[in-house]
Design a protein around this motif. Structure first.
Motif, PDB file in Angstrom:
ATOM      1  N   ARG A 205     -14.331  15.123 -44.224  1.00 46.13           N
ATOM      2  CA  ARG A 205     -14.741  16.422 -44.773  1.00 46.13           C
ATOM      3  C   ARG A 205     -14.756  17.441 -43.643  1.00 46.13           C
ATOM      4  O   ARG A 205     -15.243  17.162 -42.558  1.00 46.13           O
ATOM      5  CB  ARG A 205     -16.147  16.296 -45.369  1.00 46.13           C
ATOM      6  CG  ARG A 205     -16.604  17.566 -46.058  1.00 46.13           C
ATOM      7  CD  ARG A 205     -17.923  17.343 -46.744  1.00 46.13           C
ATOM      8  NE  ARG A 205     -17.826  16.234 -47.676  1.00 46.13           N
ATOM      9  CZ  ARG A 205     -18.436  15.065 -47.544  1.00 46.13           C
ATOM     10  NH1 ARG A 205     -19.215  14.830 -46.528  1.00 46.13           N
ATOM     11  NH2 ARG A 205     -18.293  14.126 -48.442  1.00 46.13           N
TER      12      ARG A 205
ATOM     13  N   GLU B  81     -23.100  17.106 -53.629  1.00 49.08           N
ATOM     14  CA  GLU B  81     -22.294  16.116 -54.344  1.00 49.08           C
ATOM     15  C   GLU B  81     -22.796  16.002 -55.775  1.00 49.08           C
ATOM     16  O   GLU B  81     -23.965  16.292 -56.051  1.00 49.08           O
ATOM     17  CB  GLU B  81     -22.436  14.736 -53.685  1.00 49.08           C
ATOM     18  CG  GLU B  81     -21.617  14.555 -52.440  1.00 49.08           C
ATOM     19  CD  GLU B  81     -21.704  13.122 -51.926  1.00 49.08           C
ATOM     20  OE1 GLU B  81     -21.033  12.851 -50.925  1.00 49.08           O
ATOM     21  OE2 GLU B  81     -22.452  12.308 -52.515  1.00 49.08           O
ATOM     22  N   GLU B  82     -21.973  15.514 -56.648  1.00 51.14           N
ATOM     23  CA  GLU B  82     -22.371  15.164 -58.022  1.00 51.14           C
ATOM     24  C   GLU B  82     -23.108  16.303 -58.723  1.00 51.14           C
ATOM     25  O   GLU B  82     -24.261  16.178 -59.099  1.00 51.14           O
ATOM     26  CB  GLU B  82     -23.299  13.942 -58.015  1.00 51.14           C
ATOM     27  CG  GLU B  82     -22.655  12.694 -57.463  1.00 51.14           C
ATOM     28  CD  GLU B  82     -23.691  11.583 -57.299  1.00 51.14           C
ATOM     29  OE1 GLU B  82     -24.382  11.276 -58.289  1.00 51.14           O
ATOM     30  OE2 GLU B  82     -23.801  11.041 -56.187  1.00 51.14           O
TER      31      GLU B  82
ATOM     32  N   SER C 257     -19.776  21.992 -51.651  1.00 54.58           N
ATOM     33  CA  SER C 257     -19.447  20.678 -52.202  1.00 54.58           C
ATOM     34  C   SER C 257     -18.069  20.235 -51.708  1.00 54.58           C
ATOM     35  O   SER C 257     -17.262  21.041 -51.243  1.00 54.58           O
ATOM     36  CB  SER C 257     -19.478  20.706 -53.724  1.00 54.58           C
ATOM     37  OG  SER C 257     -18.442  21.505 -54.211  1.00 54.58           O
TER      38      SER C 257
END
Lengths: 142, 142, 142, 142
Positions: free
Chosen positions: C7, C89-90, C141
């Motif tokens: 990332r 995340e998520e 994100s």
């Protein structure tokens, strides 16, 4: 400190405070800032928990306007709690003074003094102490 | 949570924790970080204060290597303390797991789990748990 | 940890946190509970201070429902701050997950994960994340 | 407060302190105890972090023996940090006094005073301030 010796212990509010791991700093003693937590816990006991348990009318809003605190002896980890002894002085229509000793039977660790003002949280303004509040303060005054 | 229900409460360490004014945040509830203090206070009771009071050999050094904590219900100011119930799982030669519930008779506020490693503070290195330590851990294990 | 390496750092929120004297416990390291303060400070920076400074719409209410935190290496006093790197995340209609690393250029001290739920403070009930909130979350994100 | 006005700001140590979420209590303001953390953070900056960054000799041990703190105006959440301004008064061979203002350009929130004693941690006894220490203190004295 003659006045302290002459006052009967029954007139003081007694709060037993466990020494927490988080109170102890990298020097191995209760940190000076953490002792202010001890005073706050004693005040919260005196002005919220005790009144709640007794089913009495709570105070309508109080703010601290001044603290004085003297560190007299370092306090290390111990299994037994210390006593925060609190009493009331100089009751005025809109404020009062608290005095404290943090101690056990042998030693005095901290002495302190706070000026507490009656405060109307909703109006964000000073207020006068009510009758019930004054009566409660007198229980712990000299 | 069937395992929790079936375990007899006698096998849990019980620590009574007063809700302090400093625990309550600007939302009016005990702050999520402050609940970690509740767990630390319970551990300090279990691994330092209790042993000291019983005149038993203390643990030689422990460090937290992991926490998991679930917030199940908000906790507000209350006059009565909550219970931090702690028990031991997965005892290994060099580490063990603690599980906790922060609760009262009616409600469950927090469940949590910590992995604790035995640590030699002087050598700054992992160590094996001693016989006395393992015996003590078994008192609170399933 | 391959996902972390791949990332790009630009997608993470960076919060510089000074190691405070009060963070260091009697073992000489930042206490495990205090690291949760680091995460809270980073979240408060990301969801309150940054938005306020940018004149953007603030989030309408968020609560932490779960933390997981791994302590990978002790952190001692240092003059330079550490970085709390946070990413999202998520993202779900009513909640999202934050992941964090507390680190400097050389070392990783803590990794953590929090589940954050959207909450309507006035109604004391869960709520759905708004469009503006979802857009902001996507900035950080993967 | 005439002395404060006449002192040039250049003689004060300036520490910028972010208002943290954890500082704000259930009344919506920075809690009175938390302000002592602001003073500690400023002292740690002045007597540890700054010296460390400058590659100068650190102080050999200091303890707080007294605090006085006056709360002049409530401080709420804000995106910009406040300034803790600190200066030195009454330098004696074994102790000195710090005075502080917590403020921004418009408002003064807190004034405070601490008595700091030189302490030999290993011998657990008072000590005299060294030459380098006295020189450093004079940078911030009137």
């Amino acid at each position: 400190m003659a006045d302290v010796v002459e006052r009967t212990p029954a007139q003081r509010h007694i709060y037993l405070r466990t020494v927490r791991f988080a109170d102890i700093d990298s020097q191995g003693h209760v940190n000076n800032v953490r002792f202010l937590d001890y005073l706050e816990d004693a005040r919260f006991g005196m002005f919220a928990i005790d009144l709640h348990k007794a089913g009495e009318e709570p105070f309508k809003g109080l703010v601290v306007t001044r603290h004085e605190i003297d560190y007299r002896r370092p306090l290390s980890f111990r299994a037994d709690p210390v006593r925060v002894e609190t009493w009331v002085e100089e009751i005025r229509p809109v404020r009062f003074t608290l005095r404290y000793e943090i101690r056990d039977d042998e030693q005095l660790y901290v002495t302190a003094k706070s000026v507490i003002a009656a405060y109307d949280v909703e109006r964000a303004a000073p207020r006068r102490l009510g009758e019930g509040e004054l009566t409660y303060l007198k229980r712990y005054s000299v």
